[in-house]
Write an enzyme that holds these catalytic residues in place. Structure first.
Site, short mmCIF file in Angstrom:
data_model
loop_
_atom_site.label_atom_id
_atom_site.label_comp_id
_atom_site.label_asym_id
_atom_site.label_seq_id
_atom_site.Cartn_x
_atom_site.Cartn_y
_atom_site.Cartn_z
N ARG A 101 23.91 19.97 -1.49
CA ARG A 101 22.74 20.62 -1.36
C ARG A 101 21.68 20.69 -2.44
NH1 ARG A 101 26.33 23.20 1.56
NH2 ARG A 101 26.85 22.56 3.70
N GLU A 142 -2.03 1.69 -11.05
CA GLU A 142 -1.89 3.15 -10.63
C GLU A 142 -2.65 4.13 -11.37
OE1 GLU A 142 -0.56 3.80 -7.57
OE2 GLU A 142 1.15 2.17 -7.50
N ASN A 188 -2.91 7.46 -2.08
CA ASN A 188 -2.61 6.39 -1.20
C ASN A 188 -3.91 5.46 -1.37
OD1 ASN A 188 0.02 6.70 -0.67
ND2 ASN A 188 -0.66 7.97 1.37
N HIS A 210 4.62 -4.17 -6.44
CA HIS A 210 3.78 -3.20 -5.79
C HIS A 210 2.40 -2.81 -6.40
CE1 HIS A 210 3.01 0.65 -3.91
NE2 HIS A 210 2.75 1.48 -5.09
N GLU A 218 2.18 16.84 1.25
CA GLU A 218 1.22 15.81 1.95
C GLU A 218 0.91 16.26 3.38
OE1 GLU A 218 1.95 11.69 0.92
OE2 GLU A 218 0.76 11.01 2.59
N ARG A 265 -3.03 15.04 -0.65
CA ARG A 265 -2.01 14.17 -1.27
C ARG A 265 -2.30 12.73 -0.76
NH1 ARG A 265 4.08 15.36 -3.50
NH2 ARG A 265 4.40 13.18 -4.44
N LYS A 319 8.78 13.43 -4.57
CA LYS A 319 9.25 12.33 -3.43
C LYS A 319 10.43 11.51 -3.83
CE LYS A 319 5.04 11.87 -0.62
NZ LYS A 319 4.02 10.87 -0.14
N HIS A 378 0.26 -2.00 0.92
CA HIS A 378 1.48 -2.16 1.54
C HIS A 378 1.70 -3.25 2.65
CE1 HIS A 378 2.39 2.30 0.70
NE2 HIS A 378 2.84 1.62 -0.04
N LYS A 436 -2.12 13.48 -11.08
CA LYS A 436 -1.19 13.45 -9.90
C LYS A 436 -0.70 14.75 -9.90
CE LYS A 436 2.68 11.63 -7.57
NZ LYS A 436 3.65 10.40 -7.31
N HIS A 489 -3.41 1.53 -1.21
CA HIS A 489 -2.05 1.44 -0.64
C HIS A 489 -1.94 0.79 0.69
CE1 HIS A 489 -1.08 3.08 -4.46
NE2 HIS A 489 0.11 3.19 -4.17
N1 LIG Z 1 8.50 8.80 -5.28
C1 LIG Z 1 6.98 8.62 -5.71
O1 LIG Z 1 6.15 9.26 -5.69
C2 LIG Z 1 6.51 7.19 -5.72
C3 LIG Z 1 5.37 6.74 -5.91
C4 LIG Z 1 5.13 5.43 -6.36
C5 LIG Z 1 6.25 4.29 -6.29
N2 LIG Z 1 7.61 4.79 -5.89
C6 LIG Z 1 8.54 3.78 -5.85
O2 LIG Z 1 8.63 3.20 -7.27
C7 LIG Z 1 9.49 1.83 -7.07
C8 LIG Z 1 8.85 1.05 -7.92
O3 LIG Z 1 8.84 1.49 -9.14
P1 LIG Z 1 8.82 0.46 -10.55
O4 LIG Z 1 7.71 -0.35 -10.40
O5 LIG Z 1 9.28 1.11 -11.88
O6 LIG Z 1 10.10 -0.79 -10.04
P2 LIG Z 1 11.42 -0.74 -11.00
O7 LIG Z 1 12.09 0.43 -10.86
O8 LIG Z 1 12.16 -1.77 -10.03
O9 LIG Z 1 11.10 -1.29 -12.29
C9 LIG Z 1 10.65 -2.62 -12.35
C10 LIG Z 1 11.62 -3.54 -13.21
O10 LIG Z 1 11.23 -3.03 -14.73
C11 LIG Z 1 12.64 -3.03 -15.02
N3 LIG Z 1 12.65 -1.95 -16.29
C12 LIG Z 1 12.20 -0.77 -15.93
N4 LIG Z 1 12.01 -0.13 -17.28
C13 LIG Z 1 12.08 -0.80 -18.08
C14 LIG Z 1 11.95 -0.93 -19.67
N5 LIG Z 1 11.70 0.00 -20.32
N6 LIG Z 1 12.26 -2.35 -20.09
C15 LIG Z 1 12.52 -3.32 -19.49
N7 LIG Z 1 12.70 -3.32 -18.32
C16 LIG Z 1 12.47 -2.37 -17.42
C17 LIG Z 1 13.53 -2.66 -14.01
O11 LIG Z 1 14.85 -2.86 -14.25
C18 LIG Z 1 13.03 -3.40 -13.14
O12 LIG Z 1 13.37 -4.74 -12.98
C19 LIG Z 1 9.20 1.63 -5.62
O13 LIG Z 1 10.59 1.41 -4.92
C20 LIG Z 1 8.26 2.55 -4.88
O14 LIG Z 1 8.57 2.85 -3.71
C21 LIG Z 1 7.89 5.99 -5.75
ZN LIG Z 2 1.71 2.87 -5.64
#
Ligand SMILES: NC(=O)c1ccc[n+]([C@@H]2O[C@H](COP(=O)([O-])OP(=O)(O)OC[C@H]3O[C@@H](n4cnc5c(N)ncnc54)[C@H](O)[C@@H]3O)[C@@H](O)[C@H]2O)c1
Ligand SMILES: [Zn+2]
Length: 376
Positions: free
Chosen positions: A130, A194, A253, A275, A245, A249, A152, A260, A235, A256
């Site tokens: 939990r 972003e 987006n 993304h 949100e 918040r 999130k 999306h 942020k 987005h």
């Molecule tokens: N929780 C939130 O508020 C929030 C906000 C925005 C996005 N997200 C989520 O985040 C995700 C996207 O994140 P992302 O763009 O980091 O994608 P990701 O985690 O897939 O990373 C992108 C790629 O870069 C590689 N990588 C990461 N760090 C590295 C480094 N230092 N050196 C070499 N390679 C590296 C990863 O292995 C991957 O192949 C989505 O699933 C999205 O929904 C969440």
């Molecule tokens: Zn985003």
């Protein structure tokens, strides 16, 4: 921008959320200090580090060593890289490993990776026993400026992205700016979309600063740290004002809704669109749509596009490789992403650079005609 930033290479952004308050540290060399920073703040001396197959060979050893030096025993969980990892199957593996490592409520789960690992690990930390402590060591630019902050967490469902999850704030975020040197240029640019977004939401001076300094941000050093710290602060401000949100918040987006829809239209195939690229095109569309609704000047949309193009981001739907579905299908994706109340949609629109707002009465008919013009 804050001139004191270059005086020290380490920046701290505090997120004042009462008993859920935490610090975000930003700067070089933080992976090697993870153990020490955790030991300063958390009581537990056990951890489970969750990472992906790309990041593990680069940084896992150094992170585990730093935990060892601080007397923290750590288990490792290495998951496949990529969006598909945000699934029940991998969540279960992660939860099992965290339990196997006997991580208790004061111990922590550490996410070492991009947003995929951060979202999945945060969810695991939120539900095992939990809720156990959670530390983010974001390694992509997107994760450092966006997903690691705000609490999130979640995984994807066949019904859509991020539909299953919990709010679970981290106890600490360590954004090591050195690790960005191994990120691909494409992923760095996608994260930059972003960063620019925070300027476009409500910080016109920050957007102008980025227009003047983006090359230094891409090159690394103090400008990069400054841009990441400003983004985390932006942020954090939004999250503190509206943690769950219920209102403002949603401004995060910006770009987005269109983004999306484009991600869905390309079946989340990262070889076609990642993304941040969808967000880049989406932010240009949001500014153009706002101009079409006579809310903003078309010059602002042109200025946004000029900057994003200059850094090498796509700004037009036509730049996405492969065939896109017709405007009607994009509209369906938009409608699915949102509540449509009697033909009206909620959108983030803008009155100009840094003047975005939540509009909850956007006629669906206007959106579809706009999309037909943009994607005939
Ligand atoms: N929780 C939130 O508020 C929030 C906000 C925005 C996005 N997200 C989520 O985040 C995700 C996207 O994140 P992302 O763009 O980091 O994608 P990701 O985690 O897939 O990373 C992108 C790629 O870069 C590689 N990588 C990461 N760090 C590295 C480094 N230092 N050196 C070499 N390679 C590296 C990863 O292995 C991957 O192949 C989505 O699933 C999205 O929904 C969440
Ligand atoms: Zn985003």
């Amino acid at each position: 921008m804050n001139a004191t930033i270059s005086a020290s290479s380490l920046q701290t952004v505090h997120v004042p959320l009462g008993e859920r308050a935490y610090d975000i540290l930003i700067g070089p060399g933080l992976v090697a200090r993870t153990g020490a920073e955790i030991a300063l703040r958390l009581k537990g001396r056990k951890a489970a580090v969750i990472t992906d197959e790309n990041v593990a060979p680069l940084y896992l050893e150094a992170l585990i060593a730093s935990l060892g030096e601080a007397g923290i025993a750590a288990a490792e969980v290495v998951l496949p890289a990529g969006e598909k990892t945000k699934s029940f199957e991998h969540l279960m593996t992660a939860c099992d490993k965290v339990l196997e490592a006997r991580v208790e409520r004061n111990d922590c789960v550490i996410a070492l990776g991009g947003g995929v690992i951060g979202d999945l690990s945060g969810f695991a930390a939120g539900i095992v026993r939990r809720g156990v402590r959670f530390v983010q060591v974001p390694t992509s630019l997107l994760a450092q400026v966006d997903s690691s902050v705000g609490g999130k967490t979640g995984i994807n469902s066949r019904h859509g992205k991020n539909l299953i999850g919990v709010f679970h704030q981290p106890d600490l975020v360590l954004a090591d700016t050195d690790v960005l040197n191994t990120l691909s240029e494409r992923e760095f640019r996608a994260g930059y979309a972003e960063v620019a977004k925070y300027g476009l939401i409500d910080k016109p001076d920050f957007f102008a600063w980025l227009e003047a300094n983006w090359k230094a941000v891409f090159a690394g050093g103090s400008a990069r740290i400054e841009a990441i710290a400003a983004s985390c602060q932006a942020k954090a401000d939004v999250v503190v004002a509206d943690e769950r949100e219920n209102g403002q918040r949603a401004l995060l987006n910006l770009g987005h809704t269109f983004g999306h829809a484009l991600e869905a239209a390309t079946a989340y195939d990262s070889s076609r669109l990642v993304h941040g690229e969808g967000v880049s095109i989406g932010m240009v569309l949001a500014h153009e749509f706002s101009a079409r609704m006579n809310l903003a000047s078309p010059d602002d949309a042109r200025r946004v596009e000029r900057h994003l193009k200059e850094v090498g981001l796509p700004t037009r739907m036509a730049e996405i490789p492969g065939e896109l579905p017709p405007a009607e299908t994009l509209m369906d994706a938009i409608a699915q992403d949102k509540k449509v109340k009697s033909g009206k949609l909620t959108f983030i629109l803008t009155r100009g650079i840094g003047q975005s707002f939540v509009a909850d009465d956007v006629p669906a008919s206007e959106v579809i005609s706009f999309l037909r013009e943009k994607h005939p």
